[in-house]
Design an enzyme around this catalytic site. Structure first.
Site, mmCIF file in Angstrom:
data_model
loop_
_atom_site.group_PDB
_atom_site.id
_atom_site.type_symbol
_atom_site.label_atom_id
_atom_site.label_comp_id
_atom_site.label_asym_id
_atom_site.label_seq_id
_atom_site.Cartn_x
_atom_site.Cartn_y
_atom_site.Cartn_z
ATOM 1 N N GLU A 194 -8.081 -4.293 5.095
ATOM 2 C CA GLU A 194 -7.971 -4.024 3.655
ATOM 3 C C GLU A 194 -6.868 -4.870 3.021
ATOM 4 O O GLU A 194 -7.020 -5.367 1.906
ATOM 5 C CB GLU A 194 -7.704 -2.522 3.445
ATOM 6 C CG GLU A 194 -8.939 -1.697 3.761
ATOM 7 C CD GLU A 194 -8.642 -0.286 4.227
ATOM 8 O OE1 GLU A 194 -7.883 -0.136 5.215
ATOM 9 O OE2 GLU A 194 -9.163 0.664 3.639
ATOM 10 N N HIS B 160 -12.638 3.648 -0.146
ATOM 11 C CA HIS B 160 -12.638 2.687 0.976
ATOM 12 C C HIS B 160 -13.325 1.376 0.596
ATOM 13 O O HIS B 160 -13.797 0.637 1.466
ATOM 14 C CB HIS B 160 -13.339 3.269 2.232
ATOM 15 C CG HIS B 160 -12.531 4.304 2.949
ATOM 16 N ND1 HIS B 160 -13.086 5.447 3.474
ATOM 17 C CD2 HIS B 160 -11.221 4.373 3.225
ATOM 18 C CE1 HIS B 160 -12.143 6.188 4.039
ATOM 19 N NE2 HIS B 160 -11.006 5.552 3.900
ATOM 20 N N ARG C 189 -2.682 -1.955 -3.360
ATOM 21 C CA ARG C 189 -3.852 -1.107 -3.173
ATOM 22 C C ARG C 189 -3.717 0.079 -4.121
ATOM 23 O O ARG C 189 -2.731 0.821 -4.059
ATOM 24 C CB ARG C 189 -3.913 -0.628 -1.729
ATOM 25 C CG ARG C 189 -5.128 0.204 -1.469
ATOM 26 C CD ARG C 189 -5.235 0.548 -0.015
ATOM 27 N NE ARG C 189 -6.415 1.367 0.197
ATOM 28 C CZ ARG C 189 -6.711 1.933 1.356
ATOM 29 N NH1 ARG C 189 -5.922 1.755 2.385
ATOM 30 N NH2 ARG C 189 -7.788 2.647 1.475
ATOM 31 N N ASN D 50 0.884 -1.166 0.000
ATOM 32 C CA ASN D 50 0.000 0.000 0.000
ATOM 33 C C ASN D 50 0.922 1.216 0.000
ATOM 34 O O ASN D 50 1.427 1.624 1.048
ATOM 35 C CB ASN D 50 -0.887 -0.062 1.254
ATOM 36 C CG ASN D 50 -1.826 1.108 1.365
ATOM 37 O OD1 ASN D 50 -1.810 2.019 0.534
ATOM 38 N ND2 ASN D 50 -2.659 1.090 2.401
ATOM 39 N N ARG E 80 -8.908 16.156 6.617
ATOM 40 C CA ARG E 80 -9.679 16.578 5.432
ATOM 41 C C ARG E 80 -11.033 17.139 5.846
ATOM 42 O O ARG E 80 -11.608 16.716 6.853
ATOM 43 C CB ARG E 80 -9.890 15.394 4.487
ATOM 44 C CG ARG E 80 -8.660 14.993 3.731
ATOM 45 C CD ARG E 80 -8.882 13.712 2.947
ATOM 46 N NE ARG E 80 -8.113 12.618 3.501
ATOM 47 C CZ ARG E 80 -8.321 11.333 3.219
ATOM 48 N NH1 ARG E 80 -9.281 10.981 2.387
ATOM 49 N NH2 ARG E 80 -7.573 10.404 3.760
#
Ligand code: ADP
Length: 401
Positions: free
Chosen positions: A383, A185, A97, A12, A245
């Site tokens: 993930e 996601h 990813r 990732n 964010r």
């Protein structure tokens, strides 16, 4: 061909870090063995690695010129360390990813030159993430020549959304140009949907809202295991406030900042991605634990606003689904921040959501009160594990083809 004991490496690659996890294939299923990351690439790199039980096996920093300078060099550090623990076992495939698969890629793909070009063409849609993800693929291709590289997309799980959910209220040519709501996601939501389907098929066939609340945060409406809508849109900025964010913001604010206050695009980008959300609002930081420990009213305000906006989105997604059978909390905040979960669920009794305070405080797998019409669950996400499963499934399919 995957043989017993073969390893699958999952990478990732972000803007300044490469996270990795090494899985062993056992009876066709991935079992996590080692993980870690190089963070601070380009500044002060720091390498850590641990085994599946969380025991720290490596912790390394460098002085000056010896430090790995870029993603390629950082991957070199990871591979050199992995060589030691692999003890002769083969890395049969590498899973990556990748944030954006664009409008068309709805499943993981084996990367070749054509796929790489297509993914590069999507970089303008995710300029802060996609180029780093692709740098990870390029570096792994160089380090593992001939080994299959598999790209798994954060957008893929959302590709079956209806047009109504994914379009903006703009003339159709904007949608055709790719300016639409993609959702992100997806690997986390897919993992939760699949785990739930294995544990409780009747529940998983119903209407579920999943709240993935970590440094990045979004919610997803899932019906029968398929994503119906999500709070993130064209970019991973939209939806609920996050660590740094802003989440959803009136686009008129941006016009005002640029047109009236004279901010340039780069400054607005820095504000919205890096100095907004919990960090920007509190002036303290993005970690919920720090904000909960603070007596600063700005910290309390940031947490209140976060809970308010997440609650609003639970209601909105329940409406998108026409009802709700379960609410699932996951990721760092969702799995651990009992106080925030309680505040999010406050006032959601009209949706049948009522928490049991003791179960909630204990981060129990099921935290809804006795007799509550809607079940509320807490589940860890994975993930990397989802990527490893995709890699093994894809290799299996190409063997059988
Ligand atoms: P990422 O999106 O980077 O993968 P995580 O899912 O790991 O992030 O979530 C990280 C966040 O989870 C932290 O910034 C912190 O706000 C929150 N968190 C982790 N543990 C706790 C805890 N025990 N209590 C409250 N919040 C927590």
């Amino acid at each position: 061909m995957i043989a017993a004991g073969d390893a699958v490496l999952v990478l990732n690659a972000g803007s300044s870090s490469i996270k990795f996890e090494l899985f062993e294939a056992r009876d066709g299923a991935p079992v996590a063995r080692f993980g870690g990351q190089v963070e601070g690439i380009g500044a002060a790199p720091h390498f850590v690695a641990q085994d599946a039980a969380g025991r720290r096996l490596a912790d390394r920093r460098w002085d000056g010129a010896a430090a790995p300078a870029d993603h390629r060099a950082a991957l070199g550090v990871i591979i050199e360390w992995l060589d030691g623990v692999l003890a002769g076992r083969r890395v049969a495939a590498v899973g990556h990813r990748v944030v954006h698969g664009g409008p068309d890629l709805a499943a993981p793909v084996l990367v070749d030159d054509t796929v790489m070009n297509a993914l590069q063409a999507l970089s303008p849609l995710a300029p802060l993430h996609q180029p780093h993800n692709l740098a990870g693929i390029a570096a792994a291709t160089e380090r593992f020549p001939g080994v299959p590289q598999v790209a798994c997309f954060d957008t893929a799980f959302h590709r079956a959304h209806a047009w109504e959910a994914d379009t903006f209220a703009l003339p159709p040519e904007f949608y055709d140009r790719g300016i639409r709501r993609y959702g992100f996601h997806g690997l986390s939501y897919e993992y939760i949907a699949r785990t739930l389907a294995a544990e409780e098929p009747a529940l998983a066939a119903g209407r579920i809202v999943v709240a993935h609340l970590g440094n990045g945060a979004s919610l997803c409406a899932i019906h029968g295991g398929r994503s119906v809508d999500s709070t993130m849109g064209f970019t991973a900025l939209d939806g609920v406030p996050m660590g740094t964010r802003c989440g959803q913001i009136d686009p008129g604010v941006l016009l005002h900042l640029i047109g009236t206050e004279g901010m340039d695009v780069a400054a607005v980008q820095r504000l919205l991605y890096g100095n907004a959300g919990l960090k920007g609002m509190s002036g303290i930081g993005q970690d919920v634990r720090d904000l909960e420990a603070s007596v600063d009213p700005r910290a309390a305000g940031a947490l209140s606003h976060f809970a308010w906006r997440v609650r609003r989105e639970v209601g909105a997604l329940a409406a998108a689904l026409g009802g709700i059978d379960a609410l699932v909390f996951t990721a760092g905040i969702g799995e651990n921040a009992a106080g925030l979960r309680a505040r999010i669920c406050e006032g959601l009794g009209f949706l049948g959501i009522v928490l049991d305070p003791a179960l909630n405080a204990a981060n129990a797998p099921e935290i809804s009160g006795p007799g509550a019409a809607t079940r509320v669950l807490v589940r860890p996400t994975d993930e990397e594990g989802m990527i490893a499963r995709h890699v093994l499934a894809l290799l299996q399919r190409s063997e059988n083809a």
